[in-house]
Scaffold this motif. Structure first.
Motif, PDB file in Angstrom:
ATOM      1  N   LEU A 404       0.854  -1.186   0.000  1.00 40.63           N
ATOM      2  CA  LEU A 404       0.000   0.000   0.000  1.00 40.63           C
ATOM      3  C   LEU A 404       0.885   1.229   0.000  1.00 40.63           C
ATOM      4  CD1 LEU A 404      -0.254   1.579   3.070  1.00 40.63           C
ATOM      5  CD2 LEU A 404      -1.155  -0.666   3.602  1.00 40.63           C
ATOM      6  N   THR A 405       0.328   2.323  -0.471  1.00 38.89           N
ATOM      7  CA  THR A 405       0.992   3.621  -0.369  1.00 38.89           C
ATOM      8  C   THR A 405       0.298   4.402   0.746  1.00 38.89           C
ATOM      9  OG1 THR A 405      -0.442   4.516  -2.105  1.00 38.89           O
ATOM     10  CG2 THR A 405       1.723   3.672  -2.766  1.00 38.89           C
ATOM     11  N   ALA A 406       1.069   5.136   1.536  1.00 37.44           N
ATOM     12  CA  ALA A 406       0.498   5.843   2.687  1.00 37.44           C
ATOM     13  C   ALA A 406       0.849   7.318   2.699  1.00 37.44           C
ATOM     14  CB  ALA A 406       0.940   5.184   3.986  1.00 37.44           C
ATOM     15  N   ALA A 407       1.240   7.854   1.549  1.00 37.76           N
ATOM     16  CA  ALA A 407       1.323   9.307   1.373  1.00 37.76           C
ATOM     17  C   ALA A 407       0.049   9.751   0.684  1.00 37.76           C
ATOM     18  CB  ALA A 407       2.537   9.684   0.541  1.00 37.76           C
ATOM     19  N   GLY A 408      -0.449  10.926   1.061  1.00 44.73           N
ATOM     20  CA  GLY A 408      -1.671  11.383   0.421  1.00 44.73           C
ATOM     21  C   GLY A 408      -2.279  12.568   1.130  1.00 44.73           C
ATOM     22  N   LEU A 409      -3.585  12.637   1.120  1.00 45.15           N
ATOM     23  CA  LEU A 409      -4.296  13.811   1.604  1.00 45.15           C
ATOM     24  C   LEU A 409      -4.368  13.847   3.128  1.00 45.15           C
ATOM     25  CD1 LEU A 409      -7.237  13.851  -0.962  1.00 45.15           C
ATOM     26  CD2 LEU A 409      -5.010  14.977  -1.117  1.00 45.15           C
ATOM     27  N   ASP A 410      -4.512  15.053   3.639  1.00 42.71           N
ATOM     28  CA  ASP A 410      -4.666  15.293   5.074  1.00 42.71           C
ATOM     29  C   ASP A 410      -6.134  15.597   5.348  1.00 42.71           C
ATOM     30  OD1 ASP A 410      -3.815  15.561   7.672  1.00 42.71           O
ATOM     31  OD2 ASP A 410      -2.901  17.535   7.402  1.00 42.71           O
ATOM     32  N   ILE A 411      -6.665  15.065   6.439  1.00 38.73           N
ATOM     33  CA  ILE A 411      -8.048  15.356   6.811  1.00 38.73           C
ATOM     34  C   ILE A 411      -8.121  15.757   8.277  1.00 38.73           C
ATOM     35  CG2 ILE A 411      -9.110  13.822   5.106  1.00 38.73           C
ATOM     36  CD1 ILE A 411      -9.533  11.786   7.430  1.00 38.73           C
ATOM     37  N   ASP A 412      -9.243  16.350   8.649  1.00 40.60           N
ATOM     38  CA  ASP A 412      -9.491  16.632  10.056  1.00 40.60           C
ATOM     39  C   ASP A 412     -10.384  15.537  10.645  1.00 40.60           C
ATOM     40  OD1 ASP A 412     -12.080  17.178   9.192  1.00 40.60           O
ATOM     41  OD2 ASP A 412     -12.004  19.318   9.661  1.00 40.60           O
ATOM     42  N   GLY A 413     -10.856  15.735  11.849  1.00 45.76           N
ATOM     43  CA  GLY A 413     -11.654  14.723  12.514  1.00 45.76           C
ATOM     44  C   GLY A 413     -13.028  14.515  11.930  1.00 45.76           C
ATOM     45  N   GLN A 414     -13.415  15.342  10.972  1.00 45.14           N
ATOM     46  CA  GLN A 414     -14.678  15.169  10.273  1.00 45.14           C
ATOM     47  C   GLN A 414     -14.472  14.692   8.838  1.00 45.14           C
ATOM     48  OE1 GLN A 414     -15.760  19.344  11.888  1.00 45.14           O
ATOM     49  NE2 GLN A 414     -17.733  18.479  11.277  1.00 45.14           N
ATOM     50  N   ALA A 415     -13.266  14.211   8.556  1.00 46.66           N
ATOM     51  CA  ALA A 415     -12.891  13.698   7.227  1.00 46.66           C
ATOM     52  C   ALA A 415     -12.866  14.780   6.164  1.00 46.66           C
ATOM     53  CB  ALA A 415     -13.812  12.552   6.793  1.00 46.66           C
ATOM     54  N   ARG A 416     -12.773  16.052   6.569  1.00 43.45           N
ATOM     55  CA  ARG A 416     -12.668  17.147   5.608  1.00 43.45           C
ATOM     56  C   ARG A 416     -11.217  17.301   5.166  1.00 43.45           C
ATOM     57  NH1 ARG A 416     -15.529  21.974   8.900  1.00 43.45           N
ATOM     58  NH2 ARG A 416     -13.925  21.288  10.378  1.00 43.45           N
ATOM     59  N   VAL A 417     -10.991  17.441   3.878  1.00 42.68           N
ATOM     60  CA  VAL A 417      -9.635  17.582   3.341  1.00 42.68           C
ATOM     61  C   VAL A 417      -9.072  18.938   3.747  1.00 42.68           C
ATOM     62  CG1 VAL A 417      -8.251  17.698   1.233  1.00 42.68           C
ATOM     63  CG2 VAL A 417     -10.102  16.021   1.427  1.00 42.68           C
ATOM     64  N   ALA A 431     -11.257   9.615   2.247  1.00 41.26           N
ATOM     65  CA  ALA A 431     -11.116   8.433   3.099  1.00 41.26           C
ATOM     66  C   ALA A 431     -10.366   7.346   2.345  1.00 41.26           C
ATOM     67  CB  ALA A 431     -12.488   7.912   3.529  1.00 41.26           C
ATOM     68  N   GLY A 432      -9.775   6.424   3.102  1.00 40.10           N
ATOM     69  CA  GLY A 432      -9.123   5.257   2.522  1.00 40.10           C
ATOM     70  C   GLY A 432      -7.664   5.499   2.203  1.00 40.10           C
ATOM     71  N   GLU A 433      -7.145   4.726   1.248  1.00 44.77           N
ATOM     72  CA  GLU A 433      -5.715   4.772   0.944  1.00 44.77           C
ATOM     73  C   GLU A 433      -5.278   6.092   0.329  1.00 44.77           C
ATOM     74  OE1 GLU A 433      -2.319   2.004  -1.297  1.00 44.77           O
ATOM     75  OE2 GLU A 433      -4.394   1.298  -1.177  1.00 44.77           O
ATOM     76  N   VAL A 434      -6.218   6.922  -0.098  1.00 44.20           N
ATOM     77  CA  VAL A 434      -5.881   8.249  -0.611  1.00 44.20           C
ATOM     78  C   VAL A 434      -5.337   9.152   0.495  1.00 44.20           C
ATOM     79  CG1 VAL A 434      -8.116   9.376  -0.240  1.00 44.20           C
ATOM     80  CG2 VAL A 434      -6.726  10.013  -2.223  1.00 44.20           C
ATOM     81  N   LEU A 435      -5.534   8.754   1.757  1.00 44.00           N
ATOM     82  CA  LEU A 435      -5.059   9.553   2.884  1.00 44.00           C
ATOM     83  C   LEU A 435      -3.567   9.357   3.118  1.00 44.00           C
ATOM     84  CD1 LEU A 435      -7.889   8.925   5.527  1.00 44.00           C
ATOM     85  CD2 LEU A 435      -7.721  10.755   3.822  1.00 44.00           C
ATOM     86  N   GLY A 436      -2.914  10.418   3.599  1.00 39.46           N
ATOM     87  CA  GLY A 436      -1.512  10.327   3.991  1.00 39.46           C
ATOM     88  C   GLY A 436      -1.311  10.632   5.461  1.00 39.46           C
ATOM     89  N   CYS A 437      -2.399  10.708   6.210  1.00 36.84           N
ATOM     90  CA  CYS A 437      -2.334  11.166   7.598  1.00 36.84           C
ATOM     91  C   CYS A 437      -2.668  10.089   8.613  1.00 36.84           C
ATOM     92  CB  CYS A 437      -3.277  12.342   7.802  1.00 36.84           C
ATOM     93  SG  CYS A 437      -4.985  11.996   7.261  1.00 36.84           S
ATOM     94  N   PHE A 438      -2.880   8.841   8.149  1.00 30.84           N
ATOM     95  CA  PHE A 438      -3.347   7.830   9.088  1.00 30.84           C
ATOM     96  C   PHE A 438      -2.362   6.687   9.348  1.00 30.84           C
ATOM     97  CE2 PHE A 438      -5.636   3.757   9.760  1.00 30.84           C
ATOM     98  CZ  PHE A 438      -5.998   3.980  11.077  1.00 30.84           C
TER      99      PHE A 438
END
Length: 475
Positions: A404-417, A431-438
């Motif tokens: 998997l790749t784990a670089a990507g978008l940042d979100i807040d606690g409401q899943a807002r980019v 949400a999902g693998e598109v995220l880089g913050c989890f």
């Protein structure tokens, strides 16, 4: 009032997108899934189908009654030396069991006898699904169909529409669709060499060796990251992901090394148990000199041990590709990919490692084999095979399969980019693998990727729907 075709547009129809659409629908929002491929399921459908969670009724059925979300949180944070987002990790820990049981209500089966320790934690939290990844994806797909959720196939999104600083829809195939909220769930970028060079260089550095486990999912290309980045979204988690070991013989999944080899580095030394979990094995291998190592074994192991392939599929995912069986290895000897010599010193010279150290490493290992115990790395092999019967063999191994790749978008606690200044981009969720913050620097264990998709997909669907329905004018 802003024109809207839907309340929520979901870009990407894998596990995260399906979960998001189902939860948006449950809130009463009109929703469409826009999918570049000709079918739903994405990488989730092609995965091993493991879901990582604590405090579940499946665990209790298996006799595990004392696992808790707090313990899961502590494990993930400790493994990553607290270089993770505590708010997101805690949300995951506290909602994973709920998401798992939701999947069960939709029809996915997680047999208690298939629970596994899928990370380096001390309790079984890897919930293996009946039917592997399709057992999860099919349940989501069927549920979406039953709810009448619309889907546009073969529609690769080209642009996010932005008006007055707010995302108001998408453009795909030259047409526009408008909605007050858009959820990006397009997965990772393992099939995009340019993005790998930029965002996952420790994977890209292996050149032709590098490939992604989801190579047959055509649009694992990082589209969602690019779409959001083009309107100012931050990209975080640089050079994070999961790499798996490979012999490089073919593009076949080899998440687990055979138990009958020893792995040595350029210095001629072992550096791990060869049965290290796949969640850590690749990291250890990639940290060696020149980012490579060699599997060393002898003729007896080749003949007697290589036919046992049970080690390939500890998670009941149906993996049975025999890349380390005798016929394959003999063929690779003929091709020159497997090196062979009558002495260890000659073998070491062929592959460019310290021959004196290799002889010492093998001598210690052979003594351990005689005693039935690996005194250095405590490998729990089903049988020990000393390295003493010529000819001797060496196979180069690298961590070059992208799990998997784990670089990507940042979100807040409401899943807002979030943008580069940590401000939510109005109308945009992910949400999902598109995220880089989890995921963090170290993958917690098998099932955390699907868990991320479903847990945060559900969150994004709920929050996007609520925002859309609370603002009928789209402002």
């Amino acid at each position: 009032m802003m024109d809207r075709d839907y309340d929520v547009i979901v870009v990407g129809g894998g596990g995260a997108g399906l979960a998001a659409a189902l939860m948006a629908n449950a809130q009463g929002a009109s929703c469409i899934i826009v999918e570049a491929d000709g079918k739903l399921g994405g990488a989730t459908a092609q995965s091993g189908g493991v879901f990582y969670a604590a405090g579940t009724k499946v665990q209790r059925a298996a006799g595990i009654t004392d696992d808790t979300p707090q313990a899961l949180y502590d494990y993930l944070m400790t493994l990553n030396r607290w270089k993770m987002r505590p708010d997101l990790v805690r949300y995951y820990a506290e909602h994973a069991a709920e998401a798992l049981e939701w999947l069960m209500e939709l029809g996915t089966e997680f047999p208690p006898q298939w629970l596994v320790r899928s990370g380096v934690d001390s309790v079984a939290r890897g919930h293996s699904s009946q039917g592997a990844g399709s057992g999860i994806a099919d349940a989501l797909i069927n549920a979406a169909g039953a709810k009448g959720i619309e889907t546009a196939y073969g529609s690769r999104v080209e642009e996010l529409l932005v008006e007055d600083g707010r995302v108001v829809g998408i453009r795909a195939a030259g047409a526009e669709l408008r909605a007050p909220t858009v959820i990006i769930t397009t997965g990772g970028f393992g099939n995009n060499p340019q993005m790998l060079q930029r965002l996952y260089p420790s994977a890209a550095c292996h050149g032709d060796w590098t490939w992604a486990v989801h190579k047959d999912v055509p649009f694992v290309l990082g589209d969602g990251i690019n779409l959001a980045e083009n309107i100012g979204a931050a990209v975080v988690g640089h050079d994070c992901g999961l790499l798996l070991p490979t012999s490089g013989f073919s593009k076949s999944l080899e998440a687990f090394l055979p138990p009958w080899i020893i792995a040595v580095n350029k210095e001629g030394s072992r550096f791990m148990s060869e049965l290290s979990p796949y969640s850590v094995c690749g990291y250890l291998l990639n940290e060696q000199t020149e980012r490579r190592a060699w599997a060393i074994f002898d003729e007896q192991a080749l003949v007697e041990a290589s036919t046992n392939t049970k080690y390939l599929d500890p998670y009941n995912a149906g993996i049975s590709i025999p890349t380390w069986e005798e016929p394959t290895l003999r063929e690779q000897v003929r091709k020159g990919r497997v090196k062979v010599a009558n002495t260890l010193r000659e073998l070491a010279e062929q592959v460019g490692i310290d021959g004196i150290a290799l002889e010492q490493t093998v001598a210690v290992y052979n003594r351990d084999c005689a005693n039935g115990c690996d005194s250095q790395f405590f490998k729990q092999a089903p049988a020990f095979f000393p390295i003493q019967q010529a000819p001797f063999y060496a196979v180069e191994i690298r961590s070059a399969i992208i799990g998997l790749t784990a670089a990507g978008l940042d979100i807040d606690g409401q899943a807002r980019v979030l943008d580069a200044h940590k401000r939510p981009i109005p109308g945009l969720y992910a949400a999902g693998e598109v995220l880089g913050c989890f995921q963090g620097e170290r993958y917690g264990g098998g099932g955390l990727s699907i868990g991320n998709a479903v847990v945060f997909g559900r969150l994004a669907g709920i929050e996007a729907a609520r925002a859309a329905l609370a603002n009928p004018e789209g402002v």
